[in-house]
Scaffold this active site. Structure first.
Site, PDB file in Angstrom:
ATOM      1  N   ASP A 152      28.996   4.081 -53.586  1.00  0.00           N
ATOM      2  CA  ASP A 152      28.286   4.622 -53.666  1.00  0.00           C
ATOM      3  C   ASP A 152      28.194   5.994 -54.103  1.00  0.00           C
ATOM      4  O   ASP A 152      27.866   6.413 -55.524  1.00  0.00           O
ATOM      5  CB  ASP A 152      27.117   4.776 -52.807  1.00  0.00           C
ATOM      6  CG  ASP A 152      26.379   3.710 -52.775  1.00  0.00           C
ATOM      7  OD1 ASP A 152      26.917   2.418 -52.961  1.00  0.00           O
ATOM      8  OD2 ASP A 152      26.363   3.304 -50.969  1.00  0.00           O
ATOM      9  N   HIS A 179      23.168   2.315 -46.822  1.00  0.00           N
ATOM     10  CA  HIS A 179      23.922   1.944 -48.145  1.00  0.00           C
ATOM     11  C   HIS A 179      24.078   0.405 -48.788  1.00  0.00           C
ATOM     12  O   HIS A 179      24.364  -0.646 -48.701  1.00  0.00           O
ATOM     13  CB  HIS A 179      25.647   1.028 -47.624  1.00  0.00           C
ATOM     14  CG  HIS A 179      26.680   0.363 -48.318  1.00  0.00           C
ATOM     15  ND1 HIS A 179      27.269   1.607 -49.654  1.00  0.00           N
ATOM     16  CD2 HIS A 179      26.939  -0.275 -48.694  1.00  0.00           C
ATOM     17  CE1 HIS A 179      28.087   0.153 -50.451  1.00  0.00           C
ATOM     18  NE2 HIS A 179      28.352  -0.350 -49.711  1.00  0.00           N
TER      19      HIS A 179
END
Ligand code: APR
Length: 315
Positions: A152, A179
């Site tokens: 990310d 996530h």
């Protein structure tokens, strides 16, 4: 440097193979154990011909898991099934939850002091699963368990640099929360180098980061999810963990860990890594109104994913 043994569990897979290669190239790794249900002798033989220091061994099947884990400083887990088109990360839950649970039981038995980096999705749940397994085994140390959210961060850096037309190498910014989907929150207000952004630009880049996994699933059209970028991100985070273990100062990465910086029991934020794993979980800093709203919006989903994980082990 010191001897450091790293194991990759799921090492014959789409993430596991390039991750194994990157670990073989790392100057910080002296021993590399590649474990999977099958295929690892071949992958290990192949990698063993690369002329870098790490000694590579392949282990296949549950009967060899103990040998793969014994003496490990760091265990990286990309084992599981990947996301197919139309599948959400949570659809993977049942299968991957069971895999992570069993692998963590073996870690508790064979290398209870190792740092553990979990890649298997849904990370929002698989990390609490690992914590619960380790608690039940009596080996839990919250400073040593990490969900890998580095992809990310890598994506947010890439998209920010591209949008702003600046070289990506100098870009850094934290990504916090979890996530999956709306639980992923890049803090563009804390990006360096700092650039003015409109709220619309921030919203577009936030959504692109949150949907980065889906972007790859769609582009691969039925053939899997992110593997190469995930392996890169996994190696980046593993090397940060090893640098911390080796006593390097000021090693800071974002990771999904047990923390008290919010009222969500597992949360990704910047952590400082040290010789025993997490030396310090860093706070969120000053948030904008946009970021506060996004934090409020993710809380319910993230807490539910954490509960799902813990209940999976308890029942
Ligand atoms: N022990 C070890 N390895 C296992 C086990 C197990 N119990 N179960 C499955 N594996 C292995 C598979 O044999 C395979 O080699 O895990 C590997 C997974 O590889 P792929 O199917 O190619 O999946 P990949 O794309 O690498 O994704 C794996 O990471 O990001 C996450 O969402 C993704 O959860 C998925 C995981």
């Amino acid at each position: 440097g010191p001897k450091r043994k790293v194991a990759v569990l799921g090492a014959a897979g789409g993430i596991g193979q390039p991750l194994g290669l990157l670990m073989k190239l790392s100057p910080l790794v002296t021993d590399l154990a590649l474990f999977d249900i099958a295929g690892t002798p071949g992958v290990a033989c192949d990698l063993s011909h690369v002329n870098t220091q790490a000694k590579v061994e392949g282990f296949a099947g549950d009967g060899e898991l103990g040998k793969a884990l014994t003496g490990c400083d760091l265990v990286i887990i990309p084992a599981g099934v990947p996301r197919k088109p139309g599948m959400t990360r949570d659809d993977l839950f049942k299968i991957n939850a069971g895999i992570v649970k069993n692998l963590c039981k073996a870690i508790a038995e064979h290398c209870p002091k190792a740092l553990v980096n979990i890649i298997s999705n849904p990370v929002n749940s698989t990390v609490p699963i690992a914590a619960e397994v380790f608690k039940q085994a009596g080996t839990y140390d919250k400073a040593k368990l990490f969900g890998v959210t580095t992809l990310d961060v890598v994506r947010a850096r890439t998209f920010y640099a591209a949008k702003k037309g600046i070289p990506v190498e100098g870009v850094d910014l934290p990504v916090v929360g979890g996530h999956a989907g709306i639980t992923i929150l890049p803090l563009f207000s804390q990006a360096t180098p700092k650039m003015d952004m409109t709220e619309k630009e921030i919203d577009t880049l936030t959504k692109r980061t949150q949907d980065g996994g889906t972007e790859v699933v769609q582009a691969k059209a039925g053939k899997g999810s992110a593997t190469l970028s995930m392996a890169y991100a996994g190696a980046l985070f593993a090397e940060a963990c090893l640098k911390g273990l080796n006593g390097q100062k000021n090693v800071i990465e974002c990771s999904y860990v047990e923390s008290t910086i919010t009222d969500i029991p597992f949360f990704s934020s910047k952590v400082r890594l040290g010789p025993k794993g997490i030396a310090e979980v860093l706070g969120l800093g000053k948030l904008t109104a946009y970021e506060k709203k996004a934090l409020d919006a993710m809380a319910k989903e993230l807490k539910a994913s954490i509960r799902n994980g813990i209940e999976f082990v308890k029942k």
